[in-house]
Scaffold this motif. Structure first.
Motif, PDB file in Angstrom:
ATOM      1  N   THR A 197      63.987  26.885  21.399  1.00 44.24           N
ATOM      2  CA  THR A 197      65.429  27.409  20.990  1.00 44.24           C
ATOM      3  C   THR A 197      66.679  28.054  22.088  1.00 44.24           C
ATOM      4  O   THR A 197      65.717  28.484  22.693  1.00 44.24           O
ATOM      5  CB  THR A 197      65.260  27.916  19.184  1.00 44.24           C
ATOM      6  N   ALA A 198      67.604  28.974  21.482  1.00 41.65           N
ATOM      7  CA  ALA A 198      68.113  29.922  21.992  1.00 41.65           C
ATOM      8  C   ALA A 198      68.697  31.000  21.392  1.00 41.65           C
ATOM      9  O   ALA A 198      69.168  30.781  20.318  1.00 41.65           O
ATOM     10  CB  ALA A 198      69.200  28.653  22.948  1.00 41.65           C
ATOM     11  N   SER A 213      63.974  36.560  29.056  1.00 38.07           N
ATOM     12  CA  SER A 213      62.875  36.446  28.239  1.00 38.07           C
ATOM     13  C   SER A 213      62.222  35.024  27.590  1.00 38.07           C
ATOM     14  O   SER A 213      63.274  33.738  27.629  1.00 38.07           O
ATOM     15  CB  SER A 213      62.596  37.438  27.853  1.00 38.07           C
ATOM     16  N   ALA A 214      61.253  35.151  27.297  1.00 35.28           N
ATOM     17  CA  ALA A 214      61.117  33.636  26.216  1.00 35.28           C
ATOM     18  C   ALA A 214      59.918  34.127  25.985  1.00 35.28           C
ATOM     19  O   ALA A 214      58.816  35.191  25.573  1.00 35.28           O
ATOM     20  CB  ALA A 214      60.586  32.395  27.210  1.00 35.28           C
ATOM     21  N   HIS A 215      59.923  32.871  24.554  1.00 35.99           N
ATOM     22  CA  HIS A 215      58.645  33.261  23.237  1.00 35.99           C
ATOM     23  C   HIS A 215      58.971  31.793  22.231  1.00 35.99           C
ATOM     24  O   HIS A 215      59.803  31.163  22.980  1.00 35.99           O
ATOM     25  CB  HIS A 215      59.234  34.216  22.442  1.00 35.99           C
ATOM     26  N   THR A 216      57.214  31.707  22.257  1.00 36.90           N
ATOM     27  CA  THR A 216      56.713  30.956  21.325  1.00 36.90           C
ATOM     28  C   THR A 216      56.066  31.090  20.180  1.00 36.90           C
ATOM     29  O   THR A 216      55.598  32.440  19.756  1.00 36.90           O
ATOM     30  CB  THR A 216      56.203  29.798  21.945  1.00 36.90           C
ATOM     31  N   HIS A 217      56.419  30.435  19.158  1.00 32.68           N
ATOM     32  CA  HIS A 217      55.914  31.692  17.724  1.00 32.68           C
ATOM     33  C   HIS A 217      56.090  29.982  16.042  1.00 32.68           C
ATOM     34  O   HIS A 217      57.196  29.356  16.654  1.00 32.68           O
ATOM     35  CB  HIS A 217      57.141  32.591  17.104  1.00 32.68           C
ATOM     36  N   PRO A 218      54.829  30.325  15.842  1.00 32.38           N
ATOM     37  CA  PRO A 218      55.254  29.126  14.910  1.00 32.38           C
ATOM     38  C   PRO A 218      56.188  29.413  12.988  1.00 32.38           C
ATOM     39  O   PRO A 218      55.972  30.287  13.601  1.00 32.38           O
ATOM     40  CB  PRO A 218      53.544  29.012  14.463  1.00 32.38           C
ATOM     41  N   ARG A 268      56.458  24.944  15.558  1.00 30.77           N
ATOM     42  CA  ARG A 268      56.662  25.899  17.217  1.00 30.77           C
ATOM     43  C   ARG A 268      58.275  25.646  17.798  1.00 30.77           C
ATOM     44  O   ARG A 268      58.931  24.896  18.514  1.00 30.77           O
ATOM     45  CB  ARG A 268      55.834  25.666  17.995  1.00 30.77           C
ATOM     46  N   HIS A 269      58.774  27.140  17.527  1.00 28.05           N
ATOM     47  CA  HIS A 269      59.916  27.089  18.497  1.00 28.05           C
ATOM     48  C   HIS A 269      59.532  27.563  19.884  1.00 28.05           C
ATOM     49  O   HIS A 269      58.622  29.077  19.950  1.00 28.05           O
ATOM     50  CB  HIS A 269      60.789  29.146  18.280  1.00 28.05           C
ATOM     51  N   LEU A 270      59.885  27.304  20.823  1.00 33.51           N
ATOM     52  CA  LEU A 270      60.433  27.650  22.084  1.00 33.51           C
ATOM     53  C   LEU A 270      61.606  28.702  22.537  1.00 33.51           C
ATOM     54  O   LEU A 270      62.285  27.578  22.797  1.00 33.51           O
ATOM     55  CB  LEU A 270      59.351  26.755  22.689  1.00 33.51           C
ATOM     56  N   ASP A 271      61.576  29.394  22.370  1.00 31.64           N
ATOM     57  CA  ASP A 271      62.375  31.076  22.263  1.00 31.64           C
ATOM     58  C   ASP A 271      62.826  30.858  24.055  1.00 31.64           C
ATOM     59  O   ASP A 271      62.770  31.695  24.013  1.00 31.64           O
ATOM     60  CB  ASP A 271      62.639  31.544  21.888  1.00 31.64           C
TER      61      ASP A 271
END
Length: 187
Positions: free
Chosen positions: A52-53, A115-120, A130-133
């Motif tokens: 995702t962005a 930055s980057a973040h991942t979350h369910p 899962r989003h890999l933002d």
């Protein structure tokens, strides 16, 4: 555009990302491995997870951050969402999402990954995923007035030093610190 150009842009942004910690560096390598194994990993139809962005939108004076009260998440967060096949790059996706969700024209995006973040999450597919933002820095033009979209419960400017109690303070605080460091480095 094709999913392959969007995918290539995500790989490029991650490869050139100047991480700020060992954890961020580890996440960078994890996301690159994910994309290596998932040619359609930038599209929401990739159910196991997808890129995702999002955008940290600051006002022209950099004293306020634009946050959305996300109906599904139930907290104040930065703007952003799914990449679309019509997006040529993840930077385009982040800017499109910021423009759609803010109602503000002429936003300026820094194409370097912030930055980057991942979350369910259970997103619009209705399935746990899962989003890999991938997160970018965006600045609004002077006097910008946001207009809430249907994707938001609420939308407003918050002072960078007085975030709402329902916000993800750790995440937003970290993003704001990274943005401040980037502005200082740019002079």
């Amino acid at each position: 555009m094709t999913a392959s150009t969007l995918h290539a842009s995500a790989v490029d942004r991650l490869q050139t990302w100047r991480t700020d910690s060992a954890d961020a560096e580890s996440l960078r390598h994890t996301m690159l491995a994910f994309l290596d194994a998932a040619p359609e990993g930038c599209l929401r139809r990739h159910v196991p997870g997808h890129v995702t962005a999002s955008s940290l939108v600051l006002d022209a004076d950099r004293r306020h951050v634009l946050l959305t009260l996300h109906p599904r998440v139930g907290r104040w967060i930065q703007l952003g969402g799914h990449c679309e096949e019509s997006d040529e790059t993840v930077v385009d996706a982040a800017l499109r999402e910021a423009t759609e969700e803010s109602g503000i024209a002429d936003l300026t995006i820094d194409p370097e990954l912030l930055s980057a973040h991942t979350h369910p999450i259970t997103c619009s597919l209705g399935h746990p995923t899962r989003h890999l933002d991938l997160r970018f820095l965006v600045v609004a033009p002077p006097g910008a007035v946001p207009v809430r979209s249907t994707e938001s419960t609420d939308l407003r400017w918050w002072p960078v030093d007085a975030l709402p109690p329902e916000a993800e303070h750790d995440t937003l605080g970290h993003l704001l610190a990274l943005a401040g460091a980037r502005f200082r480095a740019a002079g």
